[in-house]
Design a protein around this motif. Structure first.
Motif, PDB file in Angstrom:
ATOM      1  N   ALA A  10       0.824  -1.210   0.000  1.00 41.83           N
ATOM      2  CA  ALA A  10       0.000   0.000   0.000  1.00 41.83           C
ATOM      3  C   ALA A  10       0.860   1.262   0.000  1.00 41.83           C
ATOM      4  O   ALA A  10       0.501   2.265  -0.612  1.00 41.83           O
ATOM      5  CB  ALA A  10      -0.937  -0.002   1.214  1.00 41.83           C
ATOM      6  N   GLU A  11       2.024   1.195   0.677  1.00 44.42           N
ATOM      7  CA  GLU A  11       2.925   2.351   0.738  1.00 44.42           C
ATOM      8  C   GLU A  11       3.893   2.395  -0.443  1.00 44.42           C
ATOM      9  O   GLU A  11       4.679   3.332  -0.556  1.00 44.42           O
ATOM     10  CB  GLU A  11       3.707   2.315   2.053  1.00 44.42           C
ATOM     11  N   GLY A  12       3.853   1.382  -1.306  1.00 44.58           N
ATOM     12  CA  GLY A  12       4.740   1.330  -2.467  1.00 44.58           C
ATOM     13  C   GLY A  12       6.201   1.175  -2.100  1.00 44.58           C
ATOM     14  O   GLY A  12       7.086   1.587  -2.851  1.00 44.58           O
ATOM     15  N   GLN A  13       6.483   0.520  -0.960  1.00 43.53           N
ATOM     16  CA  GLN A  13       7.864   0.367  -0.488  1.00 43.53           C
ATOM     17  C   GLN A  13       8.553  -0.882  -1.008  1.00 43.53           C
ATOM     18  O   GLN A  13       9.722  -0.840  -1.374  1.00 43.53           O
ATOM     19  CB  GLN A  13       7.902   0.330   1.042  1.00 43.53           C
ATOM     20  N   ALA A  14       7.848  -2.005  -0.975  1.00 44.73           N
ATOM     21  CA  ALA A  14       8.470  -3.271  -1.359  1.00 44.73           C
ATOM     22  C   ALA A  14       7.381  -4.304  -1.610  1.00 44.73           C
ATOM     23  O   ALA A  14       6.217  -4.104  -1.276  1.00 44.73           O
ATOM     24  CB  ALA A  14       9.405  -3.765  -0.256  1.00 44.73           C
ATOM     25  N   THR A  15       7.804  -5.419  -2.181  1.00 46.74           N
ATOM     26  CA  THR A  15       6.945  -6.586  -2.332  1.00 46.74           C
ATOM     27  C   THR A  15       7.494  -7.645  -1.394  1.00 46.74           C
ATOM     28  O   THR A  15       8.709  -7.865  -1.338  1.00 46.74           O
ATOM     29  CB  THR A  15       6.975  -7.105  -3.789  1.00 46.74           C
ATOM     30  N   LEU A  16       6.633  -8.280  -0.645  1.00 48.66           N
ATOM     31  CA  LEU A  16       7.067  -9.313   0.290  1.00 48.66           C
ATOM     32  C   LEU A  16       6.637 -10.670  -0.247  1.00 48.66           C
ATOM     33  O   LEU A  16       5.445 -10.939  -0.394  1.00 48.66           O
ATOM     34  CB  LEU A  16       6.480  -9.062   1.679  1.00 48.66           C
ATOM     35  N   GLN A  17       7.627 -11.496  -0.569  1.00 49.35           N
ATOM     36  CA  GLN A  17       7.364 -12.864  -1.040  1.00 49.35           C
ATOM     37  C   GLN A  17       7.202 -13.736   0.199  1.00 49.35           C
ATOM     38  O   GLN A  17       8.074 -13.757   1.057  1.00 49.35           O
ATOM     39  CB  GLN A  17       8.538 -13.347  -1.884  1.00 49.35           C
ATOM     40  N   ILE A  18       6.088 -14.464   0.283  1.00 48.82           N
ATOM     41  CA  ILE A  18       5.792 -15.271   1.466  1.00 48.82           C
ATOM     42  C   ILE A  18       5.615 -16.726   1.064  1.00 48.82           C
ATOM     43  O   ILE A  18       4.692 -17.076   0.335  1.00 48.82           O
ATOM     44  CB  ILE A  18       4.526 -14.777   2.187  1.00 48.82           C
ATOM     45  N   SER A  19       6.520 -17.549   1.541  1.00 45.92           N
ATOM     46  CA  SER A  19       6.478 -18.992   1.330  1.00 45.92           C
ATOM     47  C   SER A  19       7.222 -19.623   2.504  1.00 45.92           C
ATOM     48  O   SER A  19       8.192 -19.042   2.986  1.00 45.92           O
ATOM     49  CB  SER A  19       7.168 -19.334   0.011  1.00 45.92           C
ATOM     50  N   PRO A  20       6.820 -20.802   2.961  1.00 42.70           N
ATOM     51  CA  PRO A  20       7.560 -21.425   4.067  1.00 42.70           C
ATOM     52  C   PRO A  20       9.049 -21.632   3.761  1.00 42.70           C
ATOM     53  O   PRO A  20       9.883 -21.606   4.649  1.00 42.70           O
ATOM     54  CB  PRO A  20       6.859 -22.769   4.259  1.00 42.70           C
ATOM     55  N   LEU A  21       9.381 -21.799   2.483  1.00 46.69           N
ATOM     56  CA  LEU A  21      10.774 -22.053   2.130  1.00 46.69           C
ATOM     57  C   LEU A  21      11.576 -20.785   1.901  1.00 46.69           C
ATOM     58  O   LEU A  21      12.801 -20.795   2.010  1.00 46.69           O
ATOM     59  CB  LEU A  21      10.851 -22.944   0.893  1.00 46.69           C
ATOM     60  N   CYS A  22      10.905 -19.691   1.561  1.00 51.03           N
ATOM     61  CA  CYS A  22      11.631 -18.443   1.313  1.00 51.03           C
ATOM     62  C   CYS A  22      10.719 -17.242   1.530  1.00 51.03           C
ATOM     63  O   CYS A  22       9.751 -17.051   0.797  1.00 51.03           O
ATOM     64  CB  CYS A  22      12.212 -18.417  -0.098  1.00 51.03           C
ATOM     65  N   ILE A  23      11.059 -16.471   2.543  1.00 52.30           N
ATOM     66  CA  ILE A  23      10.363 -15.223   2.832  1.00 52.30           C
ATOM     67  C   ILE A  23      11.374 -14.123   2.572  1.00 52.30           C
ATOM     68  O   ILE A  23      12.437 -14.097   3.196  1.00 52.30           O
ATOM     69  CB  ILE A  23       9.878 -15.191   4.291  1.00 52.30           C
ATOM     70  N   ARG A  24      11.072 -13.234   1.618  1.00 45.93           N
ATOM     71  CA  ARG A  24      12.052 -12.185   1.319  1.00 45.93           C
ATOM     72  C   ARG A  24      11.394 -10.947   0.744  1.00 45.93           C
ATOM     73  O   ARG A  24      10.315 -11.002   0.179  1.00 45.93           O
ATOM     74  CB  ARG A  24      13.130 -12.695   0.376  1.00 45.93           C
ATOM     75  N   LEU A  25      12.135  -9.864   0.929  1.00 40.84           N
ATOM     76  CA  LEU A  25      11.714  -8.579   0.380  1.00 40.84           C
ATOM     77  C   LEU A  25      12.216  -8.459  -1.047  1.00 40.84           C
ATOM     78  O   LEU A  25      13.362  -8.810  -1.338  1.00 40.84           O
ATOM     79  CB  LEU A  25      12.297  -7.436   1.208  1.00 40.84           C
ATOM     80  N   LEU A  26      11.358  -7.962  -1.909  1.00 44.15           N
ATOM     81  CA  LEU A  26      11.713  -7.715  -3.300  1.00 44.15           C
ATOM     82  C   LEU A  26      11.390  -6.252  -3.609  1.00 44.15           C
ATOM     83  O   LEU A  26      10.546  -5.649  -2.938  1.00 44.15           O
ATOM     84  CB  LEU A  26      10.913  -8.638  -4.228  1.00 44.15           C
ATOM     85  N   PRO A  27      12.015  -5.701  -4.619  1.00 46.18           N
ATOM     86  CA  PRO A  27      11.687  -4.321  -4.987  1.00 46.18           C
ATOM     87  C   PRO A  27      10.200  -4.195  -5.357  1.00 46.18           C
ATOM     88  O   PRO A  27       9.612  -5.105  -5.938  1.00 46.18           O
ATOM     89  CB  PRO A  27      12.574  -4.043  -6.204  1.00 46.18           C
ATOM     90  N   TYR A  28       9.624  -3.085  -5.014  1.00 42.32           N
ATOM     91  CA  TYR A  28       8.216  -2.827  -5.317  1.00 42.32           C
ATOM     92  C   TYR A  28       8.017  -2.707  -6.816  1.00 42.32           C
ATOM     93  O   TYR A  28       8.784  -2.030  -7.502  1.00 42.32           O
ATOM     94  CB  TYR A  28       7.759  -1.538  -4.634  1.00 42.32           C
ATOM     95  N   GLN A  29       7.003  -3.398  -7.323  1.00 45.38           N
ATOM     96  CA  GLN A  29       6.628  -3.291  -8.731  1.00 45.38           C
ATOM     97  C   GLN A  29       5.105  -3.247  -8.793  1.00 45.38           C
ATOM     98  O   GLN A  29       4.447  -4.237  -8.502  1.00 45.38           O
ATOM     99  CB  GLN A  29       7.141  -4.477  -9.545  1.00 45.38           C
ATOM    100  N   ALA A  30       4.588  -2.109  -9.153  1.00 45.86           N
ATOM    101  CA  ALA A  30       3.133  -1.963  -9.268  1.00 45.86           C
ATOM    102  C   ALA A  30       2.629  -2.782 -10.453  1.00 45.86           C
ATOM    103  O   ALA A  30       3.348  -3.014 -11.415  1.00 45.86           O
ATOM    104  CB  ALA A  30       2.776  -0.493  -9.456  1.00 45.86           C
ATOM    105  N   GLY A  31       1.412  -3.225 -10.367  1.00 44.46           N
ATOM    106  CA  GLY A  31       0.787  -3.922 -11.490  1.00 44.46           C
ATOM    107  C   GLY A  31       1.101  -5.398 -11.511  1.00 44.46           C
ATOM    108  O   GLY A  31       0.319  -6.198 -11.037  1.00 44.46           O
TER     109      GLY A  31
END
Length: 192
Positions: free
Chosen positions: A68-89
């Motif tokens: 919502a703040e356009g800061q980052a994308t958070l990938q959520i999986s039990p095997l890999c939780i990580r921050l990714l660069p924000y990409q709208a759309g």
């Protein structure tokens, strides 16, 4: 992790420090160390489920906030939780996300008991091992999977017979006994 959700800023700090991502297990351990200097996770399955649920509840809330703040994308999986660069759309949050909906509804946490967790684990192991694991386990106990009278009581009786016959203290083979024990563990998931 205790019964309260981890503050999102702790999660964000841990994830920012690990750009390659962390598994759920690693993240729970780091949060546990952060909160009480005890790097162990609960051994009780219900408590472990609660820790898992609260972590994912907080992760989905954090993901929504970051998006919502356009800061980052958070990938959520039990095997890999990580921050990714924000990409709208392209990576925008989906309207229909059953997992997100499940973890954001705290009624699921409140209404899930020890028996429910055991059933979920049993279903998981069934999917993981499939029918091949069941067939192999029945073969290890010399049982016919198509027998009409086959139930947990019959399987336990056969298990006790084979343990008595193959126990190393009675001249049996340790490896054979291990296969019998493993087969019984597998079959208990199928026959409840």
């Amino acid at each position: 992790m205790n019964d309260e959700t981890a503050p999102p800023n702790q999660l964000l700090e841990l994830l920012t420090a690990a750009p390659e991502g962390l598994s759920e297990y690693e993240l729970l351990l780091r949060l546990s160390r952060w909160q009480n200097d005890d790097p162990r996770l609960p051994s009780d399955t219900l408590e472990l489920f609660r820790s898992h649920f609260l972590l994912f509840h907080t992760l989905y809330r954090l993901r929504d906030q970051l998006h919502a703040e356009g800061q980052a994308t958070l990938q959520i999986s039990p095997l890999c939780i990580r921050l990714l660069p924000y990409q709208a759309g392209e990576h925008a949050l989906s309207e229909n996300e059953p997992l997100r909906d499940y973890y954001l509804d705290l009624n699921h946490l409140r209404d899930t008991g020890a028996d429910d967790v055991e059933q979920m684990l049993g279903k998981f192991w069934l999917r993981l091992h499939g029918n091949e694991g069941k067939r192999d386990a029945l073969a290890a106990l010399d049982l016919d999977e198509h027998a009409d009278e086959l139930d947990l009581a019959v399987i336990r009786q056969r298990y006790r017979q084979l343990v008595s016959l193959h126990h190393p203290d009675r001249g049996g083979c340790t490896q054979r006994l291990q296969r019998i024990n493993s087969a019984m563990e597998t079959l208990q998931r199928y026959y409840r």
